[in-house]
Design an enzyme around this catalytic site. Structure first.
Site, PDB file in Angstrom:
ATOM      1  N   GLY A   1       0.841  -1.194   0.000  1.00  0.00           N
ATOM      2  CA  GLY A   1       0.000   0.000   0.000  1.00  0.00           C
ATOM      3  C   GLY A   1       0.873   1.239   0.000  1.00  0.00           C
ATOM      4  O   GLY A   1       1.559   1.513   0.995  1.00  0.00           O
ATOM      5  N   ALA A   2       0.863   1.976  -1.110  1.00  0.00           N
ATOM      6  CA  ALA A   2       1.774   3.117  -1.264  1.00  0.00           C
ATOM      7  C   ALA A   2       1.077   4.454  -1.077  1.00  0.00           C
ATOM      8  O   ALA A   2       1.398   5.434  -1.748  1.00  0.00           O
ATOM      9  CB  ALA A   2       2.452   3.063  -2.631  1.00  0.00           C
ATOM     10  N   GLY A   3       0.139   4.502  -0.148  1.00  0.00           N
ATOM     11  CA  GLY A   3      -0.506   5.764   0.181  1.00  0.00           C
ATOM     12  C   GLY A   3       0.354   6.578   1.127  1.00  0.00           C
ATOM     13  O   GLY A   3       1.569   6.358   1.243  1.00  0.00           O
ATOM     14  N   ASN A   4      -0.266   7.514   1.833  1.00  0.00           N
ATOM     15  CA  ASN A   4       0.495   8.405   2.713  1.00  0.00           C
ATOM     16  C   ASN A   4       1.140   7.684   3.886  1.00  0.00           C
ATOM     17  O   ASN A   4       2.271   7.997   4.274  1.00  0.00           O
ATOM     18  CB  ASN A   4      -0.409   9.524   3.228  1.00  0.00           C
ATOM     19  CG  ASN A   4      -0.695  10.572   2.169  1.00  0.00           C
ATOM     20  OD1 ASN A   4       0.096  10.760   1.245  1.00  0.00           O
ATOM     21  ND2 ASN A   4      -1.823  11.250   2.291  1.00  0.00           N
ATOM     22  N   ILE A   5       0.427   6.719   4.484  1.00  0.00           N
ATOM     23  CA  ILE A   5       1.020   5.986   5.605  1.00  0.00           C
ATOM     24  C   ILE A   5       2.191   5.156   5.116  1.00  0.00           C
ATOM     25  O   ILE A   5       3.279   5.174   5.698  1.00  0.00           O
ATOM     26  CB  ILE A   5      -0.011   5.091   6.303  1.00  0.00           C
ATOM     27  CG1 ILE A   5      -1.128   5.926   6.924  1.00  0.00           C
ATOM     28  CG2 ILE A   5       0.671   4.253   7.400  1.00  0.00           C
ATOM     29  CD1 ILE A   5      -2.240   5.099   7.546  1.00  0.00           C
TER      30      ILE A   5
ATOM     31  N   ARG B   1     -10.554   6.388   4.411  1.00  0.00           N
ATOM     32  CA  ARG B   1     -11.795   6.898   4.987  1.00  0.00           C
ATOM     33  C   ARG B   1     -11.929   8.376   4.642  1.00  0.00           C
ATOM     34  O   ARG B   1     -10.999   9.155   4.805  1.00  0.00           O
ATOM     35  CB  ARG B   1     -11.773   6.723   6.515  1.00  0.00           C
ATOM     36  CG  ARG B   1     -13.084   7.103   7.186  1.00  0.00           C
ATOM     37  CD  ARG B   1     -13.139   6.595   8.617  1.00  0.00           C
ATOM     38  NE  ARG B   1     -12.020   7.058   9.402  1.00  0.00           N
ATOM     39  CZ  ARG B   1     -12.134   7.630  10.606  1.00  0.00           C
ATOM     40  NH1 ARG B   1     -13.319   7.811  11.136  1.00  0.00           N
ATOM     41  NH2 ARG B   1     -11.077   7.994  11.274  1.00  0.00           N
TER      42      ARG B   1
ATOM     43  N   ARG C   1     -15.974   3.749   9.701  1.00  0.00           N
ATOM     44  CA  ARG C   1     -15.105   2.619   9.385  1.00  0.00           C
ATOM     45  C   ARG C   1     -15.918   1.447   8.837  1.00  0.00           C
ATOM     46  O   ARG C   1     -15.444   0.669   8.021  1.00  0.00           O
ATOM     47  CB  ARG C   1     -14.324   2.206  10.631  1.00  0.00           C
ATOM     48  CG  ARG C   1     -13.215   3.183  10.991  1.00  0.00           C
ATOM     49  CD  ARG C   1     -12.391   2.669  12.177  1.00  0.00           C
ATOM     50  NE  ARG C   1     -11.219   3.516  12.376  1.00  0.00           N
ATOM     51  CZ  ARG C   1     -11.215   4.637  13.078  1.00  0.00           C
ATOM     52  NH1 ARG C   1     -12.327   5.051  13.639  1.00  0.00           N
ATOM     53  NH2 ARG C   1     -10.118   5.349  13.222  1.00  0.00           N
TER      54      ARG C   1
ATOM     55  N   HIS D   1     -10.739  -0.227  17.559  1.00  0.00           N
ATOM     56  CA  HIS D   1     -10.284   1.070  17.051  1.00  0.00           C
ATOM     57  C   HIS D   1     -11.501   1.803  16.507  1.00  0.00           C
ATOM     58  O   HIS D   1     -11.846   1.714  15.339  1.00  0.00           O
ATOM     59  CB  HIS D   1      -9.250   0.847  15.948  1.00  0.00           C
ATOM     60  CG  HIS D   1      -8.610   2.098  15.450  1.00  0.00           C
ATOM     61  ND1 HIS D   1      -8.069   3.052  16.282  1.00  0.00           N
ATOM     62  CD2 HIS D   1      -8.412   2.554  14.185  1.00  0.00           C
ATOM     63  CE1 HIS D   1      -7.561   4.034  15.553  1.00  0.00           C
ATOM     64  NE2 HIS D   1      -7.763   3.754  14.279  1.00  0.00           N
TER      65      HIS D   1
ATOM     66  N   VAL E   1      -2.931  -2.237   9.023  1.00  0.00           N
ATOM     67  CA  VAL E   1      -3.334  -0.865   9.338  1.00  0.00           C
ATOM     68  C   VAL E   1      -4.692  -0.537   8.708  1.00  0.00           C
ATOM     69  O   VAL E   1      -5.380   0.387   9.122  1.00  0.00           O
ATOM     70  CB  VAL E   1      -2.268   0.141   8.851  1.00  0.00           C
ATOM     71  CG1 VAL E   1      -2.615   1.570   9.250  1.00  0.00           C
ATOM     72  CG2 VAL E   1      -0.888  -0.226   9.409  1.00  0.00           C
TER      73      VAL E   1
END
Length: 321
Positions: free
Chosen positions: A13-17, A87, A93, A180, A123
């Site tokens: 997963g190459a998003g912001n996180i 999200r 969620r 969470h 995550v």
């Protein structure tokens, strides 16, 4: 910290996180090989190139591979999964449940194929249900699959509490249980400021019950608050830092007590292998021990409601998979 053995970490997963975590791993130098995978082949490659340029300024070398081919994750020591739909404002969620379950299934099957011995940190939201589904689909041992949530929730509670009391956050220690989400449960008698429990601080008048309730509510809505402010996207610095905390404890056998979503079978009265946020010892074998706190009746009721929500999400996935 520099590793003294060859360590391979893969990020899915190459998003912001994922991008932030990749940079943090490069700066920390805790892995000799970094793999970055995403369905968008060019995104992880581009981010790794940018990270390599940034590290070159400090004279830091990095061996990294990016792309869409899962074969690259083969033999990973640890894998962090951030893949999935983000999200957006107004989205719960639970709205993400089935869409991201499909993503997790695909990732899990590739982990089972290429890295069945890896320690996997999930995550993707809805977190607790996604960790459960990762465990189901990957076939990995329950001690090798965890979810990143509790450490982030605890950090948020500590941050807001420290700001309210005008003390350093380093003087605050927090314990947050449960899923969470909106029913996450800070344990006031085990959360401390300068060694004094929040419960005692309320009793002596240093904090009011109303203040603590407001801090708890802001903690529960912490992710949503960031989503609203950003307008597009969600939190990523703190989630990435939380993953680093968990990775270091596993890779270097630190045996830190870290609140995270782990599989329970009897602890805290939870059966059926549900994954719920509780304090756990993370070491070289993954989840090595679950720390069980004594809960008050009120805390128990909130915790059970949180577990109930997770159970409902798991049931929905089970009925539709």
């Amino acid at each position: 910290m520099r590793s003294h053995r060859s360590v391979k970490v893969s990020l899915v997963g190459a998003g912001n996180i994922g991008g932030t975590l990749a940079y943090m791993l490069g700066v920390a130098g805790i892995c000799q090989e970094l793999v970055f995978v995403d369905v968008m082949d060019g995104v992880p490659r581009g981010k790794l190139l940018d990270i390599g340029h940034a590290l070159a300024i400090s004279g830091v070398d990095i061996t990294a591979v990016g792309g869409s081919d899962y074969a690259a994750i083969e033999g990973s020591d640890a894998i962090v999964v951030t893949a999935g739909l983000p999200r957006k404002e107004g989205m719960s969620r639970e709205d993400l449940l089935m869409a991201n379950a499909a993503v997790i299934k695909g990732v899990a099957e590739n982990i089972r194929k290429y890295s069945p011995d890896a320690f996997v940190i999930v995550v993707t939201n809805p977190l607790d249900a996604m960790v459960w589904y990762m465990h189901q689909c990957s076939g990995l041992p329950v001690n090798k699959v965890v979810g990143m949530a509790g450490v982030l929730d605890s950090a948020r509670f500590s941050f807001f509490l420290a700001k309210h009391m005008s003390v350093s956050v380093s003087s605050v220690s927090s314990v947050v249980l449960g899923g969470h989400g909106d029913l996450m449960l800070p344990l006031l008698k085990y959360s401390t400021v300068g060694g004094v429990s929040v419960s005692d601080l309320i009793s002596c008048g240093r904090l009011s019950s109303e203040d603590v309730h407001a801090i708890i509510e802001r903690t529960r809505k912490g992710g949503e608050e960031i989503v609203k402010l950003l307008k597009s996207g969600s939190a990523y610095y703190a989630p990435a830092a939380s993953c680093m905390n968990m990775l270091e404890s596993y890779l270097f056998d630190k045996r830190c007590v870290i609140p995270c979503s782990v599989g329970l079978d009897g602890k805290y009265g939870v059966n059926g292998g549900l994954f719920v946020g509780v304090p756990a010892v993370i070491g070289k074998n993954g989840v090595e021990e679950v720390i069980e706190y004594v809960l008050s009746q009120e805390e128990r009721e909130i915790f059970e409601k949180s577990v109930g929500l997770i159970s409902n999400s798991v049931k929905i996935i089970s009925e539709q998979k």
